[in-house]
Design a protein around this motif. Structure first.
Motif, PDB file in Angstrom:
ATOM      1  N   GLY A   1       3.354  14.454   6.692  1.00 22.98           N
ATOM      2  CA  GLY A   1       3.348  15.855   6.316  1.00 22.98           C
ATOM      3  C   GLY A   1       3.933  16.723   7.411  1.00 22.98           C
ATOM      4  N   PRO A   2       4.216  17.968   7.119  1.00 20.56           N
ATOM      5  CA  PRO A   2       4.794  18.867   8.127  1.00 20.56           C
ATOM      6  C   PRO A   2       3.884  19.110   9.316  1.00 20.56           C
ATOM      7  CG  PRO A   2       4.159  20.084   6.143  1.00 20.56           C
ATOM      8  CD  PRO A   2       4.052  18.634   5.815  1.00 20.56           C
ATOM      9  N   ASP A   3       2.594  18.827   9.164  1.00 21.18           N
ATOM     10  CA  ASP A   3       1.645  18.949  10.278  1.00 21.18           C
ATOM     11  C   ASP A   3       1.432  17.623  10.994  1.00 21.18           C
ATOM     12  OD1 ASP A   3       0.304  17.614   8.292  1.00 21.18           O
ATOM     13  OD2 ASP A   3      -1.466  18.900   8.282  1.00 21.18           O
ATOM     14  N   GLY A   4       2.189  16.595  10.603  1.00 28.93           N
ATOM     15  CA  GLY A   4       2.056  15.289  11.239  1.00 28.93           C
ATOM     16  C   GLY A   4       0.971  14.410  10.652  1.00 28.93           C
ATOM     17  N   HIS A   5       0.390  14.810   9.517  1.00 26.17           N
ATOM     18  CA  HIS A   5      -0.667  13.974   8.950  1.00 26.17           C
ATOM     19  C   HIS A   5      -0.071  12.760   8.246  1.00 26.17           C
ATOM     20  CE1 HIS A   5      -0.008  15.981   4.945  1.00 26.17           C
ATOM     21  NE2 HIS A   5      -0.456  14.822   4.497  1.00 26.17           N
ATOM     22  N   VAL A   6      -0.837  11.693   8.202  1.00 27.96           N
ATOM     23  CA  VAL A   6      -0.513  10.497   7.442  1.00 27.96           C
ATOM     24  C   VAL A   6      -1.706  10.172   6.560  1.00 27.96           C
ATOM     25  CG1 VAL A   6       1.130   9.515   9.074  1.00 27.96           C
ATOM     26  CG2 VAL A   6      -1.295   9.025   9.343  1.00 27.96           C
ATOM     27  N   ALA A   7      -1.421   9.502   5.408  1.00 26.44           N
ATOM     28  CA  ALA A   7      -2.473   9.279   4.423  1.00 26.44           C
ATOM     29  C   ALA A   7      -3.157  10.636   4.167  1.00 26.44           C
ATOM     30  CB  ALA A   7      -3.432   8.195   4.895  1.00 26.44           C
ATOM     31  N   SER A   8      -4.489  10.680   4.168  1.00 23.68           N
ATOM     32  CA  SER A   8      -5.193  11.970   4.144  1.00 23.68           C
ATOM     33  C   SER A   8      -5.999  12.116   5.420  1.00 23.68           C
ATOM     34  CB  SER A   8      -6.086  12.094   2.903  1.00 23.68           C
ATOM     35  OG  SER A   8      -5.310  12.391   1.759  1.00 23.68           O
ATOM     36  N   LEU A   9      -5.356  11.756   6.530  1.00 23.45           N
ATOM     37  CA  LEU A   9      -5.922  11.917   7.870  1.00 23.45           C
ATOM     38  C   LEU A   9      -5.211  13.085   8.518  1.00 23.45           C
ATOM     39  CD1 LEU A   9      -5.948   8.124   8.816  1.00 23.45           C
ATOM     40  CD2 LEU A   9      -7.925   9.512   8.138  1.00 23.45           C
ATOM     41  N   PHE A  10      -5.903  14.207   8.582  1.00 26.98           N
ATOM     42  CA  PHE A  10      -5.292  15.469   8.996  1.00 26.98           C
ATOM     43  C   PHE A  10      -5.583  15.777  10.467  1.00 26.98           C
ATOM     44  CE2 PHE A  10      -5.810  15.727   4.402  1.00 26.98           C
ATOM     45  CZ  PHE A  10      -4.543  16.133   4.017  1.00 26.98           C
ATOM     46  N   PRO A  11      -4.734  16.605  11.082  1.00 25.35           N
ATOM     47  CA  PRO A  11      -4.879  16.882  12.516  1.00 25.35           C
ATOM     48  C   PRO A  11      -6.290  17.328  12.901  1.00 25.35           C
ATOM     49  CG  PRO A  11      -2.807  17.769  11.732  1.00 25.35           C
ATOM     50  CD  PRO A  11      -3.559  17.290  10.511  1.00 25.35           C
TER      51      PRO A  11
ATOM     52  N   VAL B   1       0.853  -1.190   0.000  1.00 26.13           N
ATOM     53  CA  VAL B   1       0.000   0.000   0.000  1.00 26.13           C
ATOM     54  C   VAL B   1       0.888   1.239   0.000  1.00 26.13           C
ATOM     55  CG1 VAL B   1      -1.921   1.170   1.119  1.00 26.13           C
ATOM     56  CG2 VAL B   1      -1.688  -1.308   1.330  1.00 26.13           C
ATOM     57  N   LEU B   2       0.656   2.124  -0.959  1.00 27.77           N
ATOM     58  CA  LEU B   2       1.502   3.291  -1.150  1.00 27.77           C
ATOM     59  C   LEU B   2       0.799   4.572  -0.739  1.00 27.77           C
ATOM     60  CD1 LEU B   2       2.845   2.497  -4.753  1.00 27.77           C
ATOM     61  CD2 LEU B   2       3.897   1.909  -2.545  1.00 27.77           C
ATOM     62  N   SER B   3       1.562   5.512  -0.207  1.00 27.22           N
ATOM     63  CA  SER B   3       1.098   6.893  -0.082  1.00 27.22           C
ATOM     64  C   SER B   3       1.856   7.713  -1.120  1.00 27.22           C
ATOM     65  CB  SER B   3       1.326   7.421   1.337  1.00 27.22           C
ATOM     66  OG  SER B   3       2.686   7.309   1.699  1.00 27.22           O
ATOM     67  N   GLY B   4       1.643   9.013  -1.137  1.00 25.33           N
ATOM     68  CA  GLY B   4       2.203   9.834  -2.210  1.00 25.33           C
ATOM     69  C   GLY B   4       3.503  10.521  -1.842  1.00 25.33           C
ATOM     70  N   GLY B   5       3.739  11.651  -2.508  1.00 23.48           N
ATOM     71  CA  GLY B   5       4.925  12.455  -2.226  1.00 23.48           C
ATOM     72  C   GLY B   5       6.194  11.832  -2.765  1.00 23.48           C
ATOM     73  N   SER B   6       7.270  12.002  -2.012  1.00 25.93           N
ATOM     74  CA  SER B   6       8.593  11.557  -2.456  1.00 25.93           C
ATOM     75  C   SER B   6       8.805  10.064  -2.270  1.00 25.93           C
ATOM     76  CB  SER B   6       9.672  12.323  -1.683  1.00 25.93           C
ATOM     77  OG  SER B   6       9.517  12.124  -0.278  1.00 25.93           O
ATOM     78  N   LEU B   7       7.810   9.366  -1.742  1.00 25.35           N
ATOM     79  CA  LEU B   7       7.964   7.944  -1.463  1.00 25.35           C
ATOM     80  C   LEU B   7       8.229   7.132  -2.728  1.00 25.35           C
ATOM     81  CD1 LEU B   7       7.815   5.687   0.678  1.00 25.35           C
ATOM     82  CD2 LEU B   7       5.371   5.555   0.209  1.00 25.35           C
ATOM     83  N   PHE B   8       7.596   7.519  -3.829  1.00 22.60           N
ATOM     84  CA  PHE B   8       7.755   6.747  -5.060  1.00 22.60           C
ATOM     85  C   PHE B   8       9.218   6.699  -5.495  1.00 22.60           C
ATOM     86  CE2 PHE B   8       3.407   8.780  -5.856  1.00 22.60           C
ATOM     87  CZ  PHE B   8       2.756   7.785  -5.144  1.00 22.60           C
ATOM     88  N   LYS B   9       9.910   7.825  -5.384  1.00 24.61           N
ATOM     89  CA  LYS B   9      11.326   7.867  -5.769  1.00 24.61           C
ATOM     90  C   LYS B   9      12.142   6.906  -4.923  1.00 24.61           C
ATOM     91  CE  LYS B   9      15.292  10.983  -6.197  1.00 24.61           C
ATOM     92  NZ  LYS B   9      15.799  12.368  -5.966  1.00 24.61           N
ATOM     93  N   ALA B  10      11.780   6.767  -3.648  1.00 21.21           N
ATOM     94  CA  ALA B  10      12.525   5.875  -2.765  1.00 21.21           C
ATOM     95  C   ALA B  10      12.363   4.411  -3.152  1.00 21.21           C
ATOM     96  CB  ALA B  10      12.082   6.083  -1.322  1.00 21.21           C
ATOM     97  N   LEU B  11      11.374   4.088  -3.984  1.00 21.70           N
ATOM     98  CA  LEU B  11      11.154   2.704  -4.402  1.00 21.70           C
ATOM     99  C   LEU B  11      11.873   2.356  -5.699  1.00 21.70           C
ATOM    100  CD1 LEU B  11       7.344   2.387  -3.597  1.00 21.70           C
ATOM    101  CD2 LEU B  11       9.222   1.318  -2.349  1.00 21.70           C
ATOM    102  N   THR B  12      12.499   3.320  -6.351  1.00 22.42           N
ATOM    103  CA  THR B  12      13.126   3.057  -7.647  1.00 22.42           C
ATOM    104  C   THR B  12      14.249   2.020  -7.597  1.00 22.42           C
ATOM    105  OG1 THR B  12      14.509   5.041  -7.378  1.00 22.42           O
ATOM    106  CG2 THR B  12      12.470   5.277  -8.647  1.00 22.42           C
ATOM    107  N   PRO B  13      14.954   1.807  -6.464  1.00 20.49           N
ATOM    108  CA  PRO B  13      15.945   0.726  -6.466  1.00 20.49           C
ATOM    109  C   PRO B  13      15.355  -0.658  -6.733  1.00 20.49           C
ATOM    110  CG  PRO B  13      16.423   2.233  -4.670  1.00 20.49           C
ATOM    111  CD  PRO B  13      15.091   2.644  -5.243  1.00 20.49           C
ATOM    112  N   LEU B  14      14.033  -0.820  -6.610  1.00 17.06           N
ATOM    113  CA  LEU B  14      13.404  -2.107  -6.906  1.00 17.06           C
ATOM    114  C   LEU B  14      13.327  -2.375  -8.407  1.00 17.06           C
ATOM    115  CD1 LEU B  14      10.462  -2.112  -4.337  1.00 17.06           C
ATOM    116  CD2 LEU B  14      12.281  -3.829  -4.455  1.00 17.06           C
ATOM    117  N   VAL B  15      13.412  -1.313  -9.221  1.00 15.55           N
ATOM    118  CA  VAL B  15      13.318  -1.474 -10.671  1.00 15.55           C
ATOM    119  C   VAL B  15      14.518  -2.289 -11.160  1.00 15.55           C
ATOM    120  CG1 VAL B  15      13.251  -0.288 -12.888  1.00 15.55           C
ATOM    121  CG2 VAL B  15      12.040   0.686 -10.917  1.00 15.55           C
TER     122      VAL B  15
END
Length: 295
Positions: free
Chosen positions: A181-191, A74-88
């Motif tokens: 996120g900078p406000d501590g949110h995860v997924a789209s669950l905001f403070p 299960v993926l979230s967004g942002g810069s995470l996708f780039k961190a998975l490129t070593p799997l390619v």
């Protein structure tokens, strides 16, 4: 209390409280009653962190495929996708058995620059041989409430061997990768947003995201916490402040949603690099008088 004169000259109303915890409206958010543990792994750089992340993903994928013939990521967004490129191009990974979902998604067309599906596909998913029917994208062109219901329907239709349920009837995903996120949110669950307190749905609609675009869908906190494994990935100096607040400062429940990520049975890991962990006082963590603190 009450019946005294207020500065205005009016008589203060008499309190009708029956005492702490009796009557009244309960707080929406609460920490679980039991303690939870997390493993914090510090890498020297974001590049070595990405390598470590991908090694862990590949390890869990191999284990899940041997146990049940499939792996749910299960993926979230942002810069995470780039961190998975070593799997390619990595050898020994059976991508044909992978099923990829999104912990949250923006209610936009798949071609939009705001789409997590597009970001993941362009960076990672389109470069590995995962069958397209095993990548579960948001339905396009629906009102956000319908899109959330439809996505939950996709999960419900998955083979129960691929996506088993726990004793509470919640789906047990093999691995969820979360950013923060900078406000501590995860997924789209905001403070302090009401979605953070929902316990009876798998996928929720969000109409008023503090970050654009405002319409999103997100897996609920109980679904996240039912996973076998959760990796919170935070690399870079821009994450240092929020990482320190989440890991070292006890906030009111709901103020930092990442502090509510506490798997019921699974394992929680934080993957940090030297920059994102630069404000932590790791050497003091064994001092029970120092942590957790409230400031």
């Amino acid at each position: 209390m009450g019946a005294h004169l207020m500065p205005s000259g009016e008589v203060a109303p008499i309190s009708t409280s029956r005492g702490a915890g009796l009557g009244g409206t309960p707080h929406l958010f609460a920490y679980p009653n039991k303690d939870s543990e997390a493993e914090v792994i510090q890498f020297g750089s974001a590049d070595t962190g990405a390598q470590g992340l991908c090694a862990h993903v590949a390890e869990l994928a191999d284990k899940a495929i041997k146990e049940k013939g499939s792996f749910t990521l299960v993926l979230s967004g942002g810069s995470l996708f780039k961190a998975l490129t070593p799997l390619v191009g990595q050898q020994g990974v059976d991508f044909s058995k992978w099923h990829v979902l999104f912990v949250d998604e923006r209610n936009v067309p798949h071609s939009s620059a705001d789409s997590n599906y597009k970001g993941a596909y362009d960076t990672f998913l389109g470069k590995v041989p995962i069958p397209k029917e095993q990548i579960y994208a948001i339905a396009e062109g629906l009102p956000v409430e319908a899109a959330a219901t439809e996505y939950a329907g996709q999960m419900l239709r998955m083979d129960p061997i691929v996506l088993p349920r726990n004793a509470s009837g919640l789906p047990v995903l093999d691995l969820i990768l979360l950013g923060i996120g900078p406000d501590g949110h995860v997924a789209s669950l905001f403070p302090n947003h009401k979605e953070l307190a929902v316990k009876d749905s798998w996928v929720l609609s969000v109409n008023n995201s503090p970050k654009p675009p405002p319409e999103r869908i997100t897996m609920s906190l109980p679904v996240i916490n039912a996973a076998k494994a959760i990796d919170v990935v935070a690399f870079g100096a821009g994450k240092a402040e929020v990482v320190q607040r989440i890991l070292e400062v006890q906030s009111l429940p709901g103020a930092l949603p990442a502090q509510l990520v506490r798997p019921e049975e699974g394992k929680l890991r934080w993957l940090l690099d030297a920059e994102s962990s630069s404000r932590l006082s790791i050497m003091q963590w064994q001092d029970s008088k120092a942590f957790p603190r409230s400031s």
